[in-house]
Design a protein around this motif. Structure first.
Motif, mmCIF file in Angstrom:
data_model
loop_
_atom_site.group_PDB
_atom_site.id
_atom_site.type_symbol
_atom_site.label_atom_id
_atom_site.label_comp_id
_atom_site.label_asym_id
_atom_site.label_seq_id
_atom_site.Cartn_x
_atom_site.Cartn_y
_atom_site.Cartn_z
ATOM 1 N N SER A 297 0.910 -3.291 -6.454
ATOM 2 C CA SER A 297 0.347 -2.467 -5.389
ATOM 3 C C SER A 297 -0.917 -3.096 -4.820
ATOM 4 O O SER A 297 -1.671 -3.753 -5.537
ATOM 5 C CB SER A 297 0.023 -1.066 -5.923
ATOM 6 N N LEU A 298 -1.161 -2.860 -3.538
ATOM 7 C CA LEU A 298 -2.335 -3.422 -2.877
ATOM 8 C C LEU A 298 -3.609 -2.662 -3.220
ATOM 9 O O LEU A 298 -4.709 -3.184 -3.080
ATOM 10 C CB LEU A 298 -2.149 -3.419 -1.358
ATOM 11 N N GLY A 299 -3.465 -1.413 -3.635
ATOM 12 C CA GLY A 299 -4.643 -0.626 -3.960
ATOM 13 C C GLY A 299 -5.135 0.183 -2.774
ATOM 14 O O GLY A 299 -4.447 0.345 -1.764
ATOM 15 N N ASN A 300 -6.361 0.690 -2.892
ATOM 16 C CA ASN A 300 -6.898 1.573 -1.868
ATOM 17 C C ASN A 300 -7.078 0.849 -0.535
ATOM 18 O O ASN A 300 -6.850 -0.359 -0.423
ATOM 19 C CB ASN A 300 -8.225 2.197 -2.327
ATOM 20 N N VAL A 301 -7.481 1.576 0.465
ATOM 21 C CA VAL A 301 -7.530 1.017 1.818
ATOM 22 C C VAL A 301 -8.493 -0.158 1.934
ATOM 23 O O VAL A 301 -8.345 -1.018 2.789
ATOM 24 C CB VAL A 301 -7.865 2.123 2.849
ATOM 25 N N GLN A 302 -9.479 -0.227 1.043
ATOM 26 C CA GLN A 302 -10.400 -1.363 1.059
ATOM 27 C C GLN A 302 -9.815 -2.580 0.341
ATOM 28 O O GLN A 302 -10.396 -3.658 0.362
ATOM 29 C CB GLN A 302 -11.738 -0.995 0.378
ATOM 30 N N GLU A 303 -8.666 -2.386 -0.334
ATOM 31 C CA GLU A 303 -7.958 -3.464 -1.034
ATOM 32 C C GLU A 303 -8.824 -4.114 -2.110
ATOM 33 O O GLU A 303 -8.737 -5.306 -2.365
ATOM 34 C CB GLU A 303 -7.446 -4.513 -0.046
ATOM 35 N N GLU A 304 -9.629 -3.315 -2.776
ATOM 36 C CA GLU A 304 -10.540 -3.863 -3.778
ATOM 37 C C GLU A 304 -9.947 -3.871 -5.179
ATOM 38 O O GLU A 304 -10.432 -4.586 -6.056
ATOM 39 C CB GLU A 304 -11.840 -3.042 -3.810
ATOM 40 N N HIS A 305 -8.903 -3.086 -5.438
ATOM 41 C CA HIS A 305 -8.465 -2.876 -6.807
ATOM 42 C C HIS A 305 -6.957 -3.078 -6.981
ATOM 43 O O HIS A 305 -6.324 -2.369 -7.750
ATOM 44 C CB HIS A 305 -8.830 -1.465 -7.283
ATOM 45 N N GLY A 306 -6.359 -4.016 -6.262
ATOM 46 C CA GLY A 306 -4.927 -4.220 -6.385
ATOM 47 C C GLY A 306 -4.504 -4.386 -7.835
ATOM 48 O O GLY A 306 -5.142 -5.113 -8.605
ATOM 49 N N ALA A 307 -3.429 -3.697 -8.240
ATOM 50 C CA ALA A 307 -3.026 -3.676 -9.641
ATOM 51 C C ALA A 307 -1.504 -3.600 -9.750
ATOM 52 O O ALA A 307 -0.796 -3.415 -8.756
ATOM 53 C CB ALA A 307 -3.677 -2.501 -10.367
ATOM 54 N N ILE A 308 -1.021 -3.737 -10.977
ATOM 55 C CA ILE A 308 0.414 -3.681 -11.258
ATOM 56 C C ILE A 308 0.647 -2.525 -12.218
ATOM 57 O O ILE A 308 0.116 -2.516 -13.340
ATOM 58 C CB ILE A 308 0.899 -5.007 -11.886
ATOM 59 N N GLY A 309 1.415 -1.543 -11.785
ATOM 60 C CA GLY A 309 1.684 -0.385 -12.618
ATOM 61 C C GLY A 309 2.952 -0.562 -13.442
ATOM 62 O O GLY A 309 3.950 -1.078 -12.939
ATOM 63 N N ILE A 310 2.911 -0.135 -14.701
ATOM 64 C CA ILE A 310 4.092 -0.096 -15.559
ATOM 65 C C ILE A 310 4.443 1.381 -15.748
ATOM 66 O O ILE A 310 3.652 2.149 -16.306
ATOM 67 C CB ILE A 310 3.840 -0.747 -16.936
ATOM 68 N N TYR A 311 5.609 1.779 -15.250
ATOM 69 C CA TYR A 311 6.002 3.187 -15.247
ATOM 70 C C TYR A 311 7.190 3.435 -16.170
ATOM 71 O O TYR A 311 8.065 2.580 -16.324
ATOM 72 C CB TYR A 311 6.411 3.636 -13.834
ATOM 73 N N ASN A 312 7.209 4.616 -16.764
ATOM 74 C CA ASN A 312 8.418 5.123 -17.401
ATOM 75 C C ASN A 312 9.274 5.684 -16.268
ATOM 76 O O ASN A 312 8.930 6.714 -15.676
ATOM 77 C CB ASN A 312 8.063 6.209 -18.413
ATOM 78 N N HIS A 313 10.364 4.998 -15.960
ATOM 79 C CA HIS A 313 11.155 5.368 -14.782
ATOM 80 C C HIS A 313 11.724 6.776 -14.908
ATOM 81 O O HIS A 313 11.740 7.538 -13.935
ATOM 82 C CB HIS A 313 12.276 4.350 -14.584
ATOM 83 N N THR A 314 12.173 7.141 -16.099
ATOM 84 C CA THR A 314 12.739 8.478 -16.314
ATOM 85 C C THR A 314 11.677 9.550 -16.110
ATOM 86 O O THR A 314 11.914 10.574 -15.460
ATOM 87 C CB THR A 314 13.330 8.580 -17.723
ATOM 88 N N ALA A 315 10.482 9.320 -16.652
ATOM 89 C CA ALA A 315 9.393 10.289 -16.510
ATOM 90 C C ALA A 315 8.956 10.407 -15.058
ATOM 91 O O ALA A 315 8.612 11.496 -14.580
ATOM 92 C CB ALA A 315 8.213 9.881 -17.385
ATOM 93 N N LEU A 316 8.965 9.282 -14.341
ATOM 94 C CA LEU A 316 8.573 9.317 -12.935
ATOM 95 C C LEU A 316 9.540 10.180 -12.125
ATOM 96 O O LEU A 316 9.127 10.978 -11.278
ATOM 97 C CB LEU A 316 8.518 7.904 -12.379
ATOM 98 N N LYS A 317 10.833 10.023 -12.404
ATOM 99 C CA LYS A 317 11.821 10.839 -11.675
ATOM 100 C C LYS A 317 11.674 12.319 -12.015
ATOM 101 O O LYS A 317 11.837 13.189 -11.145
ATOM 102 C CB LYS A 317 13.239 10.353 -11.998
ATOM 103 N N ALA A 318 11.344 12.618 -13.271
ATOM 104 C CA ALA A 318 11.123 14.013 -13.660
ATOM 105 C C ALA A 318 9.893 14.575 -12.971
ATOM 106 O O ALA A 318 9.875 15.737 -12.537
ATOM 107 C CB ALA A 318 10.979 14.103 -15.179
ATOM 108 N N ALA A 319 8.852 13.750 -12.830
ATOM 109 C CA ALA A 319 7.624 14.197 -12.175
ATOM 110 C C ALA A 319 7.872 14.529 -10.708
ATOM 111 O O ALA A 319 7.341 15.512 -10.186
ATOM 112 C CB ALA A 319 6.547 13.120 -12.299
#
Length: 383
Positions: A297-319
Motif C-alpha cells: 500500500s502507498l499509505g496516507n495521502v502524504q505517502e509517508e508511511h507506505g507499508a505491506i499488510g499481511i491479512y488473514n483472508h478469511t477474517a477479512l471477509k468476515a469483517a
C-alpha cells in the motif's frame, strides 16, 4: 489501543558493537566502517508469527536489466508451475538490448532478463501469470500504462499485442484508457483489463486474440449508492478461496471490492487509515493457499508511511460482512524502516510458499523522509 499493541510492527533502535569500533578506528576509513555497519545491522519488522527480516543478498538484477536504470519496480508474479518469480519494471532509459521482464529463481536469487526491448516501452506496469490448461503452458499478461497490453510466453516471446489508442475516437466515453492490470478469469476465454490511471473503468477482452467483448463497468466516482463507481481500480485478481469471485483494488477509495467473474458487485471492505496509516490506498492483493494475503500500500495521502499488510483472508471477509474495517495480522513497515534509502512506496508484492515476501517499490513523489526510488526488497519470514 489493543490494535496498536497487537501490531507492534517497528523494531526499536539498538546500538551495534561496530559503533564502538567506529569510534575507536582512528586510521580506519569511515567508508569501510559505514559499509560494515550497513552489512551488520538487522532490519526486522512485523508481528509473530508473521515477523520478517530484510535480506539484502537476494534479487540481484542481470546485466541486461541494470538496477541503476530501474525507475519504478511495478509488477510481480509467481509461476504457478515452477515457483519462479517474475518482475516487470519501468526503466529510466530504453535502449537496444535492455530487458524489462526479469525472472528470478524460486528463492529470489540471481535474475535473468527475458523478452524483446519493446516490453520496456510505454511504461510497463501490471503483470499476470496464467497457466492455460488447454494449451498446457503458462503465459504472462503485461499491462502498459501508455495504452498497450501484451500476452507473452513465460520466456518473454510476444503472443499478441493490443494497442487501444483508437479508443480515443472509437470509444471516447472510455477515454483516456491507461491499463494497469490484467485479470484472467478461470475456466473461460476472457480477461478483464483495469484502467486504473485513465477513466477508472474495467473492460472485458478475449485472452486468445485481445478482441474487446463489449462489456465494461466502473467509472470514476465515490458515490456510495453506486458501489461499482471506482477511483483508480489499480489491480484485479481472482479470489481463489471462493467460486466466482474476483477482488479489485479500488486504490484511491482505499477499499477492496469483490465482484463476480462477470463484474457484478458483491461486497467491499474498507481500509481504516487511523489503524495503520501505511495501509491506506492498497495497490495489490495476492492470496497464498486461500488463507493469507499480502497487500502492498502507498499509505496516507502524504505517502509517508507506505507499508505491506499481511491479512488473514478469511477474517477479512468476515469483517466486511459486519461492515468492519480490514485489520492486518502483521505489517512490514517498509517506508518507516527504509524510507531514508528511498524505499517508500510499496506497489506490488508476492508471498512465496514459505511465507517470504518479495516487494516492488514505485519511485513515486518525494516525501519529508527524502527522495524515493524504484527498488526491490526481499523480506524473509522469521521462525
Amino acid at each position: 489501543k489493543a490494535t496498536v499493541s497487537v501490531l507492534n510492527w517497528v523494531s526499536p533502535p539498538r546500538k551495534h558493537p561496530l559503533h564502538c569500533i567506529a569510534k575507536m578506528a582512528g586510521g580506519l576509513s569511515s567508508l569501510v566502517v559505514a559499509a560494515a555497519l550497513a552489512a551488520a545491522e538487522r532490519v526486522t519488522t512485523g508481528t509473530a508469527p508473521w515477523r520478517y527480516e530484510l535480506d539484502r543478498t537476494r534479487l540481484q538484477m542481470p546485466a541486461s536489466a541494470p538496477m541503476e536504470n530501474l525507475k519504478n519496480a511495478h509488477g510481480l508474479q509467481v509461476d504457478g508451475q515452477d515457483g519462479s518469480i517474475y518482475l516487470v519494471y519501468e526503466p529510466k532509459e530504453v535502449y537496444e538490448g535492455l530487458q524489462c521482464l526479469v525472472k528470478f529463481d524460486p528463492e529470489g536469487r540471481q535474475g535473468t532478463g527475458l523478452g524483446p526491448v519493446e516490453l520496456c516501452e510505454n511504461v510497463p506496469h501490471g503483470l499476470r501469470y496464467e497457466y492455460d490448461e488447454a494449451a498446457g503452458q503458462g503465459y504472462l499478461y503485461h499491462a502498459h500504462n501508455n495504452h498497450v497490453v501484451y500476452k507473452t510466453t513465460t520466456d518473454g516471446e510476444v503472443v499478441w499485442r493490443l494497442n487501444v489508442t483508437s479508443w480515443e475516437h472509437d470509444r471516447p466515453e472510455y477515454w483516456p484508457f491507461k491499463p494497469t492490470e490484467v485479470a484472467v478469469v478461470p475456466g473461460t476465454d476472457f480477461m478483464w483489463v483495469t484502467d486504473g490511471y485513465g477513466s477508472s473503468y474495467v473492460h472485458k477482452f478475449s485472452k486468445s486474440n485481445a478482441t474487446y467483448l463489449g462489456a465494461s463497468f466502473g467509472g470514476g466516482g465515490t458515490n456510495s449508492t453506486a458501489p461499482l463507481h471506482l477511483n483508480c481500480p489499480h489491480r484485479m485478481m481472482v479470489d481463489e478461496s471462493e467460486v466466482d469471485r474476483m477482488i479489485i483494488m479500488d486504490r484511491s477509495n482505499s477499499r477492496f471490492v469483490w465482484v463476480t467473474y462477470e463484474g457484478e458487485y458483491i461486497d467491499h471492505a474498507s481500509v481504516d487509515e487511523s489503524i495503520v496509516p501505511g495501509l491506506a490506498r492498497p495497490c495489490s492483493y495476492k492470496i497464498l493457499n486461500g488463507s493469507v494475503s499480502v497487500v502492498p500500500s502507498l499509505g496516507n495521502v502524504q505517502e509517508e508511511h507506505g507499508a505491506i499488510g499481511i491479512y488473514n483472508h478469511t477474517a477479512l471477509k468476515a469483517a466486511k460482512k459486519r461492515g468492519a474495517p480490514a485489520v492486518p495480522m502483521s505489517v512490514i513497515a517498509e517506508a518507516d524502516l527504509l524510507g531514508k534509502e528511498g524505499r517508500q512506496h510499496p506497489h506490488d508484492s508476492v508471498m512465496l510458499p514459505n511465507g517470504d515476501v518479495v516487494n516492488a517499490d514505485w519511485g513515486g513523489h518525494p516525501t519529508p523522509v527524502g527522495p524515493p526510488k524504484g527498488a526491490l526488497s526481499y523480506w524473509r519470514r522469521l521462525p
